[in-house]
Design a protein around this motif. Structure first.
Motif, PDB file in Angstrom:
ATOM      1  N   PRO A 120      -3.352 -37.807   5.365  1.00  0.00           N
ATOM      2  CA  PRO A 120      -2.167 -38.193   6.142  1.00  0.00           C
ATOM      3  C   PRO A 120      -1.389 -39.352   5.513  1.00  0.00           C
ATOM      4  CG  PRO A 120      -4.175 -38.378   7.478  1.00  0.00           C
ATOM      5  CD  PRO A 120      -4.576 -37.924   6.126  1.00  0.00           C
ATOM      6  N   ILE A 121      -2.094 -40.226   4.800  1.00  0.00           N
ATOM      7  CA  ILE A 121      -1.404 -41.331   4.120  1.00  0.00           C
ATOM      8  C   ILE A 121      -0.496 -40.768   3.033  1.00  0.00           C
ATOM      9  CG2 ILE A 121      -1.764 -43.337   2.633  1.00  0.00           C
ATOM     10  CD1 ILE A 121      -4.345 -43.848   4.288  1.00  0.00           C
ATOM     11  N   LEU A 122      -1.004 -39.812   2.278  1.00  0.00           N
ATOM     12  CA  LEU A 122      -0.180 -39.184   1.243  1.00  0.00           C
ATOM     13  C   LEU A 122       1.006 -38.441   1.856  1.00  0.00           C
ATOM     14  CD1 LEU A 122      -2.948 -37.850  -1.166  1.00  0.00           C
ATOM     15  CD2 LEU A 122      -1.380 -39.745  -1.561  1.00  0.00           C
ATOM     16  N   ALA A 123       0.787 -37.803   3.000  1.00  0.00           N
ATOM     17  CA  ALA A 123       1.890 -37.123   3.693  1.00  0.00           C
ATOM     18  C   ALA A 123       2.937 -38.143   4.149  1.00  0.00           C
ATOM     19  CB  ALA A 123       1.359 -36.325   4.879  1.00  0.00           C
ATOM     20  N   GLY A 124       2.481 -39.282   4.652  1.00  0.00           N
ATOM     21  CA  GLY A 124       3.406 -40.337   5.062  1.00  0.00           C
ATOM     22  C   GLY A 124       4.203 -40.882   3.890  1.00  0.00           C
ATOM     23  N   LEU A 125       3.558 -41.040   2.740  1.00  0.00           N
ATOM     24  CA  LEU A 125       4.276 -41.483   1.544  1.00  0.00           C
ATOM     25  C   LEU A 125       5.323 -40.456   1.121  1.00  0.00           C
ATOM     26  CD1 LEU A 125       1.477 -43.080  -0.681  1.00  0.00           C
ATOM     27  CD2 LEU A 125       3.408 -44.237   0.400  1.00  0.00           C
ATOM     28  N   SER A 126       5.007 -39.185   1.293  1.00  0.00           N
ATOM     29  CA  SER A 126       5.979 -38.133   0.969  1.00  0.00           C
ATOM     30  C   SER A 126       7.205 -38.214   1.868  1.00  0.00           C
ATOM     31  CB  SER A 126       5.330 -36.753   1.101  1.00  0.00           C
ATOM     32  OG  SER A 126       4.273 -36.627   0.208  1.00  0.00           O
ATOM     33  N   VAL A 127       6.991 -38.443   3.164  1.00  0.00           N
ATOM     34  CA  VAL A 127       8.104 -38.597   4.103  1.00  0.00           C
ATOM     35  C   VAL A 127       8.933 -39.828   3.730  1.00  0.00           C
ATOM     36  CG1 VAL A 127       8.707 -39.072   6.512  1.00  0.00           C
ATOM     37  CG2 VAL A 127       6.955 -37.372   5.977  1.00  0.00           C
ATOM     38  N   ALA A 128       8.252 -40.924   3.391  1.00  0.00           N
ATOM     39  CA  ALA A 128       8.961 -42.141   2.995  1.00  0.00           C
ATOM     40  C   ALA A 128       9.808 -41.909   1.747  1.00  0.00           C
ATOM     41  CB  ALA A 128       7.964 -43.272   2.752  1.00  0.00           C
ATOM     42  N   MET A 129       9.292 -41.110   0.811  1.00  0.00           N
ATOM     43  CA  MET A 129      10.061 -40.805  -0.394  1.00  0.00           C
ATOM     44  C   MET A 129      11.322 -40.013  -0.072  1.00  0.00           C
ATOM     45  SD  MET A 129       8.938 -42.172  -3.086  1.00  0.00           S
ATOM     46  CE  MET A 129       9.824 -41.206  -4.278  1.00  0.00           C
ATOM     47  N   VAL A 130      11.239 -39.102   0.865  1.00  0.00           N
ATOM     48  CA  VAL A 130      12.419 -38.330   1.273  1.00  0.00           C
ATOM     49  C   VAL A 130      13.458 -39.272   1.889  1.00  0.00           C
ATOM     50  CG1 VAL A 130      13.253 -36.566   2.881  1.00  0.00           C
ATOM     51  CG2 VAL A 130      11.184 -36.151   1.542  1.00  0.00           C
ATOM     52  N   LEU A 131      13.013 -40.180   2.742  1.00  0.00           N
ATOM     53  CA  LEU A 131      13.939 -41.149   3.343  1.00  0.00           C
ATOM     54  C   LEU A 131      14.561 -42.040   2.276  1.00  0.00           C
ATOM     55  CD1 LEU A 131      11.855 -42.191   6.484  1.00  0.00           C
ATOM     56  CD2 LEU A 131      13.809 -40.635   6.396  1.00  0.00           C
ATOM     57  N   PHE A 132      13.769 -42.440   1.311  1.00  0.00           N
ATOM     58  CA  PHE A 132      14.266 -43.282   0.224  1.00  0.00           C
ATOM     59  C   PHE A 132      15.284 -42.526  -0.619  1.00  0.00           C
ATOM     60  CE2 PHE A 132      13.393 -46.386  -3.274  1.00  0.00           C
ATOM     61  CZ  PHE A 132      13.636 -47.520  -2.524  1.00  0.00           C
ATOM     62  N   LEU A 133      15.049 -41.240  -0.833  1.00  0.00           N
ATOM     63  CA  LEU A 133      15.977 -40.398  -1.580  1.00  0.00           C
ATOM     64  C   LEU A 133      17.324 -40.307  -0.858  1.00  0.00           C
ATOM     65  CD1 LEU A 133      16.218 -38.504  -4.066  1.00  0.00           C
ATOM     66  CD2 LEU A 133      15.494 -36.653  -2.563  1.00  0.00           C
ATOM     67  N   VAL A 134      17.284 -40.172   0.457  1.00  0.00           N
ATOM     68  CA  VAL A 134      18.511 -40.133   1.248  1.00  0.00           C
ATOM     69  C   VAL A 134      19.262 -41.460   1.092  1.00  0.00           C
ATOM     70  CG1 VAL A 134      19.422 -40.042   3.605  1.00  0.00           C
ATOM     71  CG2 VAL A 134      17.664 -38.414   2.882  1.00  0.00           C
ATOM     72  N   THR A 135      18.542 -42.572   1.180  1.00  0.00           N
ATOM     73  CA  THR A 135      19.156 -43.896   1.022  1.00  0.00           C
ATOM     74  C   THR A 135      19.807 -44.037  -0.356  1.00  0.00           C
ATOM     75  OG1 THR A 135      17.480 -44.838   2.474  1.00  0.00           O
ATOM     76  CG2 THR A 135      18.709 -46.376   1.125  1.00  0.00           C
ATOM     77  N   PHE A 136      19.145 -43.544  -1.370  1.00  0.00           N
ATOM     78  CA  PHE A 136      19.663 -43.597  -2.738  1.00  0.00           C
ATOM     79  C   PHE A 136      21.035 -42.931  -2.825  1.00  0.00           C
ATOM     80  CE2 PHE A 136      19.987 -41.895  -7.067  1.00  0.00           C
ATOM     81  CZ  PHE A 136      19.634 -42.993  -7.841  1.00  0.00           C
ATOM     82  N   PHE A 137      21.120 -41.715  -2.298  1.00  0.00           N
ATOM     83  CA  PHE A 137      22.385 -40.981  -2.384  1.00  0.00           C
ATOM     84  C   PHE A 137      23.448 -41.530  -1.424  1.00  0.00           C
ATOM     85  CE2 PHE A 137      19.647 -37.823  -4.473  1.00  0.00           C
ATOM     86  CZ  PHE A 137      20.374 -37.705  -5.658  1.00  0.00           C
ATOM     87  N   VAL A 138      23.032 -42.103  -0.307  1.00  0.00           N
ATOM     88  CA  VAL A 138      23.995 -42.740   0.610  1.00  0.00           C
ATOM     89  C   VAL A 138      24.640 -43.941  -0.081  1.00  0.00           C
ATOM     90  CG1 VAL A 138      24.179 -44.096   2.745  1.00  0.00           C
ATOM     91  CG2 VAL A 138      22.987 -41.898   2.763  1.00  0.00           C
TER      92      VAL A 138
END
Length: 167
Positions: free
Chosen positions: A27-45
């Protein structure tokens, strides 16, 4: 001693607590994956906002935007390094037992530690440079504190990696 007894010593009994702690990483790895998606959105925003407001036409703001994006890339790489190493450690335990696991795990840990500390120093350098470029928004005491913190990170890296015996 027979070969059978030697094999029994090499392969430890499967401890359910150890197995459960390994599976707790999922679940920690899954949480890191979700965080990466959010970070990717922030990058493009951030890129979209810079284009929409025409900030990229100002040289200083473009440099700050690039530094901010580089900072985000290095932070994302840091997350990927930790997640990848966690996964590889998880897999390594399933494939290798005994002393081989300990030796391979220690080598992987030293490599990861070196990469993580190097990445944190790069992130710190980018942050210090960004603050120096935006000096009008920070006090000299804040800049001095950032530089001091960065120098402590750099000294820690030198002490733990450069002066260490060769492995």
């Amino acid at each position: 001693m027979s070969e059978r007894e030697n094999e029994d010593r090499k392969i430890p009994a499967s401890d359910p607590v150890i197995r459960l702690t390994r599976y707790a990483q999922v679940p920690i790895l899954a949480g890191l994956s979700v965080a990466m998606v959010l970070f990717l959105v922030t990058f493009f925003v951030d890129i979209y906002d810079a284009i929409q407001s025409f900030e990229f036409l100002d040289r200083k703001k473009t440099i700050l935007l690039i530094l901010n994006l580089l900072d985000m890339v290095f932070i994302a790489n840091l997350v990927i390094m930790v997640a990848t190493n966690t996964y590889n450690t998880f897999r390594l335990k399933a494939l290798v037992q005994g002393d081989d696991y300990i030796q391979q795990g220690e080598k992987a840990y030293r490599r990861m530690k070196h990469r993580i500390v190097s990445t944190i120093i790069i992130i710190s350098s980018i942050h210090v440079l960004s603050e120096l470029l935006e000096f009008s928004q920070t006090t000299p005491l804040q800049v001095a504190a950032l530089l001091g913190f960065h120098l402590v990170l750099l000294a820690t890296y030198v002490v733990t990696n450069v002066f260490k015996s060769s492995d």
